[in-house]
Design an enzyme around this catalytic site. Structure first.
Site, short mmCIF file in Angstrom:
data_model
loop_
_atom_site.label_atom_id
_atom_site.label_comp_id
_atom_site.label_asym_id
_atom_site.label_seq_id
_atom_site.Cartn_x
_atom_site.Cartn_y
_atom_site.Cartn_z
N GLU A 1 67.69 13.35 0.92
CA GLU A 1 67.92 13.68 -0.61
C GLU A 1 68.60 12.54 -1.38
O GLU A 1 68.39 11.84 -2.30
CB GLU A 1 68.60 15.21 -1.07
CG GLU A 1 68.97 15.32 -2.53
CD GLU A 1 69.91 16.28 -2.56
OE1 GLU A 1 70.42 16.18 -3.48
OE2 GLU A 1 70.20 17.00 -1.62
N ASP B 1 66.83 9.87 -3.93
CA ASP B 1 67.39 9.82 -5.37
C ASP B 1 67.38 8.46 -5.43
O ASP B 1 67.23 7.95 -6.63
CB ASP B 1 68.91 10.51 -5.41
CG ASP B 1 69.31 10.23 -6.81
OD1 ASP B 1 69.20 10.77 -7.74
OD2 ASP B 1 70.38 9.61 -6.62
N GLU C 1 63.22 15.28 -4.05
CA GLU C 1 64.13 13.92 -3.74
C GLU C 1 64.11 13.78 -2.26
O GLU C 1 63.99 12.70 -1.76
CB GLU C 1 65.66 13.93 -4.36
CG GLU C 1 65.69 13.60 -5.78
CD GLU C 1 66.98 13.63 -6.33
OE1 GLU C 1 67.18 13.26 -7.70
OE2 GLU C 1 67.88 14.33 -5.52
#
Length: 149
Positions: free
Chosen positions: A45, A49, A121
């Site tokens: 994640e 991102d 993400e």
């Protein structure tokens, strides 16, 4: 190991390293109930991102050459906010594949906006690591950049 075939068809990519995709699907709550799984999706994640920010910034930069920095920042913020990412995750039914704890399941975790955005993400991060930046960009082109007006 979880069968990833249906998800891979849904997102349009076949992973070389299925373990990365499984990791992207694994919420940390799941680890407490399943000792076989050791790593949650949090690191993916984090990476996803950054990939999301880079590719979105690049897309907006090229689409709107006359926009000043502030306007580009506002557009990017709208596009990458949790609500938008969760909507895309819901459209792809990503929540159906999320590995979550029983408690998270009972509290509606598969529809939780924050969890879905994080899952999106994490999957992007896994695509980037396994298949490269071009495939990550293609994933965003098909699923997120269509929302740019």
């Amino acid at each position: 190991m979880t069968d990833t075939t249906i998800l891979e068809k849904r997102i349009g990519f076949s992973f070389k390293n299925k373990t990365l995709l499984i990791q992207a699907l694994t919420h940390r709550s799941f680890l407490n109930e399943n000792s076989k799984y050791k790593i949650s999706n949090e690191r993916l994640e984090f990476l996803g991102d950054s990939v999301l920010s880079l590719l979105t910034s690049t897309k907006l930069f090229s689409l709107f050459p006359s926009f000043p920095e502030g306007q580009l920042t506002n557009l990017r913020s709208t596009l990458v906010r949790a609500e938008t990412l969760a909507q895309v995750a819901q459209h792809l039914d990503l929540g159906d594949f999320m590995l979550i704890s029983v408690g998270e399941e009972k509290s509606g975790g598969r529809k939780n906006e924050s969890l879905l955005a994080n899952l999106f993400e994490a999957i992007l991060g896994a695509i980037f690591l396994d298949l490269g930046l071009e495939k990550a960009e293609l994933f965003l082109e098909k699923n997120l950049f269509t929302r740019i007006k």
